[in-house]
Scaffold this motif. Structure first.
Motif, PDB file in Angstrom:
ATOM      1  N   ALA A  90       0.831  -1.213   0.000  1.00 23.71           N
ATOM      2  CA  ALA A  90       0.000   0.000   0.000  1.00 23.71           C
ATOM      3  C   ALA A  90       0.862   1.257   0.000  1.00 23.71           C
ATOM      4  O   ALA A  90       0.613   2.202  -0.773  1.00 23.71           O
ATOM      5  CB  ALA A  90      -0.928  -0.002   1.210  1.00 23.71           C
ATOM      6  N   MET A  91       1.884   1.300   0.861  1.00 18.51           N
ATOM      7  CA  MET A  91       2.720   2.486   0.941  1.00 18.51           C
ATOM      8  C   MET A  91       3.586   2.656  -0.296  1.00 18.51           C
ATOM      9  O   MET A  91       3.892   3.767  -0.705  1.00 18.51           O
ATOM     10  CB  MET A  91       3.591   2.432   2.203  1.00 18.51           C
ATOM     11  N   ARG A  92       3.973   1.568  -0.912  1.00 19.49           N
ATOM     12  CA  ARG A  92       4.709   1.651  -2.171  1.00 19.49           C
ATOM     13  C   ARG A  92       3.822   2.318  -3.236  1.00 19.49           C
ATOM     14  O   ARG A  92       4.294   3.116  -4.042  1.00 19.49           O
ATOM     15  CB  ARG A  92       5.132   0.253  -2.627  1.00 19.49           C
ATOM     16  N   GLY A  93       2.519   1.983  -3.201  1.00 15.51           N
ATOM     17  CA  GLY A  93       1.582   2.590  -4.132  1.00 15.51           C
ATOM     18  C   GLY A  93       1.491   4.101  -3.955  1.00 15.51           C
ATOM     19  O   GLY A  93       1.467   4.853  -4.939  1.00 15.51           O
ATOM     20  N   TYR A  94       1.431   4.559  -2.710  1.00 11.55           N
ATOM     21  CA  TYR A  94       1.383   6.004  -2.454  1.00 11.55           C
ATOM     22  C   TYR A  94       2.662   6.676  -2.935  1.00 11.55           C
ATOM     23  O   TYR A  94       2.633   7.759  -3.520  1.00 11.55           O
ATOM     24  CB  TYR A  94       1.182   6.273  -0.960  1.00 11.55           C
ATOM     25  N   TYR A  95       3.789   6.027  -2.691  1.00  8.64           N
ATOM     26  CA  TYR A  95       5.073   6.603  -3.076  1.00  8.64           C
ATOM     27  C   TYR A  95       5.209   6.693  -4.593  1.00  8.64           C
ATOM     28  O   TYR A  95       5.592   7.738  -5.136  1.00  8.64           O
ATOM     29  CB  TYR A  95       6.224   5.778  -2.498  1.00  8.64           C
ATOM     30  N   VAL A  96       4.892   5.606  -5.285  1.00  7.61           N
ATOM     31  CA  VAL A  96       5.057   5.565  -6.742  1.00  7.61           C
ATOM     32  C   VAL A  96       4.197   6.633  -7.421  1.00  7.61           C
ATOM     33  O   VAL A  96       4.628   7.271  -8.386  1.00  7.61           O
ATOM     34  CB  VAL A  96       4.709   4.157  -7.279  1.00  7.61           C
ATOM     35  N   THR A  97       2.999   6.860  -6.917  1.00 12.48           N
ATOM     36  CA  THR A  97       2.113   7.873  -7.493  1.00 12.48           C
ATOM     37  C   THR A  97       2.761   9.253  -7.463  1.00 12.48           C
ATOM     38  O   THR A  97       2.526  10.069  -8.361  1.00 12.48           O
ATOM     39  CB  THR A  97       0.779   7.923  -6.726  1.00 12.48           C
ATOM     40  N   ARG A  98       3.578   9.511  -6.449  1.00  9.78           N
ATOM     41  CA  ARG A  98       4.147  10.839  -6.249  1.00  9.78           C
ATOM     42  C   ARG A  98       5.554  11.016  -6.829  1.00  9.78           C
ATOM     43  O   ARG A  98       6.154  12.069  -6.665  1.00  9.78           O
ATOM     44  CB  ARG A  98       4.135  11.146  -4.744  1.00  9.78           C
ATOM     45  N   ARG A  99       6.071   9.992  -7.491  1.00  6.26           N
ATOM     46  CA  ARG A  99       7.394  10.127  -8.103  1.00  6.26           C
ATOM     47  C   ARG A  99       7.372  11.162  -9.237  1.00  6.26           C
ATOM     48  O   ARG A  99       6.358  11.301  -9.911  1.00  6.26           O
ATOM     49  CB  ARG A  99       7.861   8.770  -8.656  1.00  6.26           C
ATOM     50  N   PRO A 100       8.521  11.851  -9.468  1.00  4.87           N
ATOM     51  CA  PRO A 100       9.787  11.734  -8.734  1.00  4.87           C
ATOM     52  C   PRO A 100       9.715  12.429  -7.375  1.00  4.87           C
ATOM     53  O   PRO A 100       9.099  13.493  -7.250  1.00  4.87           O
ATOM     54  CB  PRO A 100      10.781  12.434  -9.659  1.00  4.87           C
ATOM     55  N   VAL A 101      10.337  11.810  -6.378  1.00  2.00           N
ATOM     56  CA  VAL A 101      10.345  12.328  -5.012  1.00  2.00           C
ATOM     57  C   VAL A 101      11.781  12.659  -4.636  1.00  2.00           C
ATOM     58  O   VAL A 101      12.656  11.794  -4.691  1.00  2.00           O
ATOM     59  CB  VAL A 101       9.753  11.300  -4.029  1.00  2.00           C
ATOM     60  N   SER A 102      12.014  13.881  -4.241  1.00  2.00           N
ATOM     61  CA  SER A 102      13.371  14.314  -3.889  1.00  2.00           C
ATOM     62  C   SER A 102      13.747  13.839  -2.489  1.00  2.00           C
ATOM     63  O   SER A 102      12.890  13.392  -1.710  1.00  2.00           O
ATOM     64  CB  SER A 102      13.467  15.837  -3.945  1.00  2.00           C
ATOM     65  N   ASP A 103      15.032  13.958  -2.163  1.00  2.00           N
ATOM     66  CA  ASP A 103      15.493  13.615  -0.818  1.00  2.00           C
ATOM     67  C   ASP A 103      14.767  14.461   0.225  1.00  2.00           C
ATOM     68  O   ASP A 103      14.398  13.966   1.298  1.00  2.00           O
ATOM     69  CB  ASP A 103      17.005  13.839  -0.700  1.00  2.00           C
ATOM     70  N   ALA A 104      14.578  15.740  -0.090  1.00  2.00           N
ATOM     71  CA  ALA A 104      13.898  16.644   0.841  1.00  2.00           C
ATOM     72  C   ALA A 104      12.450  16.220   1.060  1.00  2.00           C
ATOM     73  O   ALA A 104      11.943  16.251   2.195  1.00  2.00           O
ATOM     74  CB  ALA A 104      13.947  18.077   0.315  1.00  2.00           C
ATOM     75  N   GLN A 105      11.794  15.804   0.000  1.00  2.00           N
ATOM     76  CA  GLN A 105      10.399  15.357   0.130  1.00  2.00           C
ATOM     77  C   GLN A 105      10.305  14.078   0.944  1.00  2.00           C
ATOM     78  O   GLN A 105       9.389  13.913   1.756  1.00  2.00           O
ATOM     79  CB  GLN A 105       9.786  15.149  -1.256  1.00  2.00           C
ATOM     80  N   ARG A 106      11.249  13.180   0.743  1.00  2.00           N
ATOM     81  CA  ARG A 106      11.243  11.946   1.538  1.00  2.00           C
ATOM     82  C   ARG A 106      11.444  12.268   3.020  1.00  2.00           C
ATOM     83  O   ARG A 106      10.803  11.656   3.888  1.00  2.00           O
ATOM     84  CB  ARG A 106      12.320  10.983   1.029  1.00  2.00           C
ATOM     85  N   ALA A 107      12.302  13.220   3.291  1.00  2.00           N
ATOM     86  CA  ALA A 107      12.513  13.641   4.684  1.00  2.00           C
ATOM     87  C   ALA A 107      11.230  14.241   5.261  1.00  2.00           C
ATOM     88  O   ALA A 107      10.900  14.023   6.437  1.00  2.00           O
ATOM     89  CB  ALA A 107      13.654  14.652   4.763  1.00  2.00           C
ATOM     90  N   ASP A 108      10.506  14.992   4.420  1.00  2.00           N
ATOM     91  CA  ASP A 108       9.238  15.575   4.867  1.00  2.00           C
ATOM     92  C   ASP A 108       8.232  14.489   5.241  1.00  2.00           C
ATOM     93  O   ASP A 108       7.543  14.588   6.268  1.00  2.00           O
ATOM     94  CB  ASP A 108       8.633  16.454   3.763  1.00  2.00           C
TER      95      ASP A 108
END
Length: 229
Positions: A90-108
């Motif tokens: 499920a969380m992989r699905g949320y992440y993939v939808t929002r790609r590309p994700v920067s290092d700063a966004q991942r930290a957020d």
């Protein structure tokens, strides 16, 4: 008696202002429908099967591992076996939808998890379920709903505004929007009602406008591409 010219000019302006106020007070269902469809799409997740078919970079895989650990810790759950696997998907699905994700966004995203209290998780639990992993799913999904946050922090007023609006959202509206998401394969239907909280025009003093929602719903379903109206 002669009425001053300035007064005559002021009257049309006042009338126009009145019309503008009326327009603001009665949102156009077509516009609301567009806002509803956009909110659902923006906050949805890619289907787990499609997400699994997406190749991620090592930093992304590492992030998802960290996210999973923090998500379950915030929810106060120890999740293993099939529920744990379902959470990963499920969380992989949320992440993939929002790609590309920067290092700063991942930290957020990681920082947001630390702000989500158990009371918020319980209040926004769509099905009010206590099954293993559900609270973790709620916490993780909330962190990915960008309309609630400004970077790593809650947006001003949240989560209070979201909680207040959620309390006024009737079961029939939640069910109808879940069905719309299901019919159009737009994200997780059980989480879909959260997207309605992002549509300001559906609320008046944070109270849900059911009649307006019902008028906008068929139009929103068309915009989402539903074949079952």
């Amino acid at each position: 008696m002669t009425i001053p010219r300035c007064v005559l000019l002021a009257l049309p302006a006042a009338l126009l202002m009145g019309v503008g106020q009326l327009t603001c007070q009665t949102p156009n269902p077509k516009i609301v429908a567009q806002e509803m469809a956009t909110a659902l799409k923006r906050n949805a997740a890619t289907h787990p099967f499609a997400a699994l078919a997406t190749t991620l970079e090592k930093p992304e895989d590492a992030f998802l591992g960290q996210f999973h650990q923090k998500m379950t810790a915030v929810a106060g759950e120890s999740v293993s076996g099939m529920p744990a696997a379902q959470l990963v998907f499920a969380m992989r699905g949320y992440y993939v939808t929002r790609r590309p994700v920067s290092d700063a966004q991942r930290a957020d995203y990681l920082a947001r998890l630390g702000l989500i209290e158990k009371g918020v998780i319980a209040a926004l639990n769509p099905a009010q379920s206590s099954n293993t992993g559900v609270h973790s799913l709620v916490a993780g999904a909330l962190a990915y709903h960008d309309f609630l946050f400004a970077g790593p922090q809650w947006k001003p007023g949240h989560p209070g505004v979201a909680l207040a609006r959620w309390k006024t959202l009737p079961a029939e509206a939640r069910s109808a929007w879940e069905q719309a998401a299901k019919d159009t394969s737009t994200g997780d239907p059980s989480i879909a009602p959260w997207s309605l909280l992002a549509v300001d025009s559906l609320f008046q003093s944070d109270a849900f406008q059911l009649k307006l929602f019902q008028e906008a719903l068929p139009l929103a379903r068309e915009l989402l591409g539903s074949r079952n109206r």
